[in-house]
Design a protein around this motif. Structure first.
Motif, PDB file in Angstrom:
ATOM      1  N   PRO A   1      46.518  92.409  68.717  1.00 47.33           N
ATOM      2  CA  PRO A   1      46.419  90.969  68.938  1.00 47.33           C
ATOM      3  C   PRO A   1      46.384  90.614  70.427  1.00 47.33           C
ATOM      4  O   PRO A   1      47.095  91.217  71.229  1.00 47.33           O
ATOM      5  CB  PRO A   1      47.690  90.415  68.288  1.00 47.33           C
TER       6      PRO A   1
ATOM      7  N   GLN B   1      40.395  87.922  65.591  1.00 45.69           N
ATOM      8  CA  GLN B   1      39.872  89.004  64.752  1.00 45.69           C
ATOM      9  C   GLN B   1      38.564  88.607  64.091  1.00 45.69           C
ATOM     10  O   GLN B   1      37.633  89.398  64.003  1.00 45.69           O
ATOM     11  CB  GLN B   1      40.916  89.414  63.701  1.00 45.69           C
TER      12      GLN B   1
ATOM     13  N   TRP C   1      47.518  88.073  71.890  1.00 43.61           N
ATOM     14  CA  TRP C   1      48.715  87.396  72.392  1.00 43.61           C
ATOM     15  C   TRP C   1      49.837  88.361  72.745  1.00 43.61           C
ATOM     16  O   TRP C   1      50.839  87.973  73.320  1.00 43.61           O
ATOM     17  CB  TRP C   1      49.211  86.345  71.398  1.00 43.61           C
TER      18      TRP C   1
ATOM     19  N   MET D   1      53.890  80.623  64.265  1.00 41.24           N
ATOM     20  CA  MET D   1      52.811  80.722  63.306  1.00 41.24           C
ATOM     21  C   MET D   1      51.471  80.490  63.988  1.00 41.24           C
ATOM     22  O   MET D   1      50.478  81.051  63.578  1.00 41.24           O
ATOM     23  CB  MET D   1      53.057  79.710  62.189  1.00 41.24           C
ATOM     24  N   SER D   2      51.476  79.685  65.047  1.00 44.81           N
ATOM     25  CA  SER D   2      50.218  79.434  65.741  1.00 44.81           C
ATOM     26  C   SER D   2      49.689  80.706  66.392  1.00 44.81           C
ATOM     27  O   SER D   2      48.480  80.886  66.508  1.00 44.81           O
ATOM     28  CB  SER D   2      50.388  78.326  66.779  1.00 44.81           C
ATOM     29  N   ASP D   3      50.610  81.611  66.807  1.00 46.87           N
ATOM     30  CA  ASP D   3      50.178  82.898  67.359  1.00 46.87           C
ATOM     31  C   ASP D   3      49.417  83.690  66.310  1.00 46.87           C
ATOM     32  O   ASP D   3      48.422  84.344  66.617  1.00 46.87           O
ATOM     33  CB  ASP D   3      51.380  83.711  67.837  1.00 46.87           C
ATOM     34  N   TYR D   4      49.901  83.646  65.095  1.00 46.38           N
ATOM     35  CA  TYR D   4      49.252  84.368  64.008  1.00 46.38           C
ATOM     36  C   TYR D   4      47.859  83.802  63.746  1.00 46.38           C
ATOM     37  O   TYR D   4      46.890  84.549  63.602  1.00 46.38           O
ATOM     38  CB  TYR D   4      50.105  84.303  62.744  1.00 46.38           C
ATOM     39  N   PHE D   5      47.744  82.480  63.718  1.00 51.67           N
ATOM     40  CA  PHE D   5      46.440  81.864  63.483  1.00 51.67           C
ATOM     41  C   PHE D   5      45.485  82.172  64.629  1.00 51.67           C
ATOM     42  O   PHE D   5      44.297  82.406  64.414  1.00 51.67           O
ATOM     43  CB  PHE D   5      46.577  80.357  63.284  1.00 51.67           C
ATOM     44  N   SER D   6      46.018  82.199  65.838  1.00 51.37           N
ATOM     45  CA  SER D   6      45.198  82.551  66.991  1.00 51.37           C
ATOM     46  C   SER D   6      44.702  83.983  66.875  1.00 51.37           C
ATOM     47  O   SER D   6      43.546  84.287  67.160  1.00 51.37           O
ATOM     48  CB  SER D   6      46.013  82.364  68.274  1.00 51.37           C
ATOM     49  N   TRP D   7      45.584  84.880  66.437  1.00 50.85           N
ATOM     50  CA  TRP D   7      45.202  86.279  66.254  1.00 50.85           C
ATOM     51  C   TRP D   7      44.121  86.402  65.175  1.00 50.85           C
ATOM     52  O   TRP D   7      43.157  87.148  65.342  1.00 50.85           O
ATOM     53  CB  TRP D   7      46.437  87.106  65.891  1.00 50.85           C
ATOM     54  N   LEU D   8      44.289  85.670  64.056  1.00 45.76           N
ATOM     55  CA  LEU D   8      43.281  85.703  62.996  1.00 45.76           C
ATOM     56  C   LEU D   8      41.924  85.228  63.512  1.00 45.76           C
ATOM     57  O   LEU D   8      40.886  85.819  63.203  1.00 45.76           O
ATOM     58  CB  LEU D   8      43.717  84.829  61.818  1.00 45.76           C
TER      59      LEU D   8
END
Length: 147
Positions: free
Chosen positions: A34, A11, A36, A1-8
């Motif tokens: 993304p 962006q 990552w 989930m941290s990858d997703y937050f990093s991607w957000l």
């Protein structure tokens, strides 16, 4: 989930930088891939289709028809077709046992797998996903044989 937050976060920063560049009339270059993801996946041409991509499309569309998917066609047209047809059946095993899918002969010939109307069609995404998982294992095995 941290990858997703990093991607957000990436962006958001990309959009903020684009707004600043737009205000200053600079050329805007934004990447929607993304950060990552490995570089190799960023360079993949989306217009190149593998045999597995084509087979996946055929499975998705044919299982949603009244005739269903011709397993004999897979056996004859694909490398390791017997393994692939068996993987389709393995992926559909639960659907077959629950009566959501059936094996039939269409037009008096061929071995077809089809979904039973209406329940099979309601669960088609789950059934097809299970089939894709089994096919992925066949592809991994094929890749290991090549190495």
């Amino acid at each position: 989930m941290s990858d997703y937050f990093s991607w957000l976060k990436d962006q958001r920063n990309s959009l903020l930088n684009a707004k600043k560049k737009l205000a200053s009339k600079e050329k805007i270059i934004t990447s929607w891939v993304p950060s990552w993801l490995p570089e190799k996946s960023k360079a993949v041409d989306d217009n190149i289709f593998t045999c597995q991509d084509i087979l996946s499309d055929i499975i998705m569309t044919r299982l949603r028809t009244s005739e269903g998917l011709d397993l004999d066609w897979i056996r004859t047209k694909y490398l390791n077709g017997e393994k692939r047809a068996q993987a389709v059946l393995d992926g559909a095993e639960l659907a077959l046992s629950l009566g959501l899918a059936e094996r039939v002969q269409v037009h008096g010939a061929g071995d077809h797998l089809r979904l039973v109307d209406p329940d099979g069609f309601l669960f088609s995404n789950s059934i097809i996903s299970s089939i894709f998982v089994e096919l992925e294992e066949v592809d991994e095995g094929d890749a290991a044989e090549l190495v």
